[in-house]
Design an enzyme around this catalytic site. Sequence first.
Site, PDB file in Angstrom:
ATOM      1  N   ILE A 154       0.749  -1.271  -0.025  1.00  0.00           N
ATOM      2  CA  ILE A 154       0.002   0.015  -0.090  1.00  0.00           C
ATOM      3  C   ILE A 154       0.802   1.119  -0.036  1.00  0.00           C
ATOM      4  O   ILE A 154       1.690   1.568   1.031  1.00  0.00           O
ATOM      5  CB  ILE A 154      -0.778   0.077   1.209  1.00  0.00           C
ATOM      6  CG1 ILE A 154      -1.867  -1.092   1.362  1.00  0.00           C
ATOM      7  CG2 ILE A 154      -1.783   1.388   1.208  1.00  0.00           C
ATOM      8  CD1 ILE A 154      -2.459  -1.601  -0.069  1.00  0.00           C
ATOM      9  N   ARG A 264      30.772  11.602 -24.170  1.00  0.00           N
ATOM     10  CA  ARG A 264      31.854  10.293 -24.181  1.00  0.00           C
ATOM     11  C   ARG A 264      32.494  10.107 -25.524  1.00  0.00           C
ATOM     12  O   ARG A 264      31.837   9.874 -26.494  1.00  0.00           O
ATOM     13  CB  ARG A 264      30.814   9.288 -23.834  1.00  0.00           C
ATOM     14  CG  ARG A 264      31.590   7.834 -23.605  1.00  0.00           C
ATOM     15  CD  ARG A 264      32.544   7.914 -22.806  1.00  0.00           C
ATOM     16  NE  ARG A 264      33.141   6.448 -22.515  1.00  0.00           N
ATOM     17  CZ  ARG A 264      34.331   6.123 -22.121  1.00  0.00           C
ATOM     18  NH1 ARG A 264      35.108   7.068 -22.023  1.00  0.00           N
ATOM     19  NH2 ARG A 264      34.787   4.771 -21.935  1.00  0.00           N
ATOM     20  N   GLU A 359      -0.807  -0.704 -10.409  1.00  0.00           N
ATOM     21  CA  GLU A 359      -2.157  -0.182 -10.912  1.00  0.00           C
ATOM     22  C   GLU A 359      -2.373  -1.079 -12.153  1.00  0.00           C
ATOM     23  O   GLU A 359      -2.842  -0.287 -13.314  1.00  0.00           O
ATOM     24  CB  GLU A 359      -1.881   1.441 -11.066  1.00  0.00           C
ATOM     25  CG  GLU A 359      -1.709   2.204  -9.814  1.00  0.00           C
ATOM     26  CD  GLU A 359      -1.925   3.607 -10.064  1.00  0.00           C
ATOM     27  OE1 GLU A 359      -2.929   4.181 -10.832  1.00  0.00           O
ATOM     28  OE2 GLU A 359      -1.359   4.278  -9.360  1.00  0.00           O
ATOM     29  N   SER A 362       0.931  -5.200 -17.022  1.00  0.00           N
ATOM     30  CA  SER A 362       0.731  -5.169 -18.246  1.00  0.00           C
ATOM     31  C   SER A 362      -0.220  -6.283 -18.805  1.00  0.00           C
ATOM     32  O   SER A 362      -0.755  -6.228 -19.734  1.00  0.00           O
ATOM     33  CB  SER A 362       2.260  -5.305 -19.089  1.00  0.00           C
ATOM     34  OG  SER A 362       2.912  -4.228 -18.855  1.00  0.00           O
TER      35      SER A 362
END
Length: 375
Positions: A154, A264, A359, A362
């Site tokens: 939670i 780089r 939530e 997939s």
Amino acid sequence: MEQQDFADVLAAVRAFVRDRVVPREEEIEETDAIPEALRDAARDMGLFGYALPEAYGGLGLSLSEEVRLAFEIGYASPAFRSMFGTSNGIAGQVLVHAGTERQRDRWLPRLASGEVIGAFALTEAEAGSDPSALATTARRDGDAYVIDGAKRFITNAPEADVFMVFARTGGAGSRGISTFLVERGAAGLTIGPSDQKMGQRGAHTAEVFLDGVRVGADAMVGPEGTGFRTAMASLAHGRLSIAAVCVGLAQRLLDETVAYAKERSQGGRAIGEYQLIQGLIADSQAELYAGRSMVLEAARAYDSGEDTKLGPSCAKYFCSEMVGRVADRAVQVFGGMGYMRGVAVERLYRDVRLFRIYEGTSQIQQLVIARTLLR
């Protein structure tokens, strides 16, 4: 909100996130906490109530405005957004969608100001992807309900002042679930220790235990048996918000990648001059563009009432997977340095992995999408 006012809010949040939050990300990682100065500034900016109605002290943004704000908030460590995102989102939206006027008057202004923190207590050990199987019960006892059960993972539980608890008041399945407001400090309510997670340090989750927690009948949010519908409405809103945060993080990862590729050197040349590196950058930009466009279109359709289910699931599914691929490419471009602690892309690589899980995984989004079409 007026267009110019919203533009001013966006500009202020963008500057705040990039100038004040991003420089403190390593501190958040090391301390597993959001600095109090950032928390206070977020309150002052109205971020604890950006998705809540103006009538209750929120900013009253449309979802189309909300996702654009989430693009900016998502540029920084996800823990920063989590601090107020749950109160705005899945917890606060429970009251927006189903609360009585008295419940809204009591809680929404305090959530919007950041005076109190809300939590959304739905997930259980045996009821995650399928919340209709939840086992927490609420038994009627005179003019009260007695709640027994346990919740897992939670968000904000260690700090929360009020919990939107989903419990079974009837038979099996989704129709027997109701929603209750449970205040911190209620007898029988205990919070477990903060979970130790792979990433997103500073965003706290924990187990919530309810042992004979007694609440008045007026603590029920919405009619009895409508809790599952309330949860799904809040989650649909939250899924678009999460998708937008994924877009914001993908932009951050791409910016880090491009900057590194320009500075780089290997073989006497900036690595960005090599076509294979350019291919990785191009793939990330194309997917980011697609994700941003999808979120904006899904939010438009949600606001118009045209689609409040399919679009949020499509966006959450695509964008959470997309940001994982962008993070993976970022680590690849950084090479060995991308695998080192203290480098932003390494931390963000761990952080973004959670978006494909919470939530609605997939795989759950795939089911929602397919079943919506097949119906």
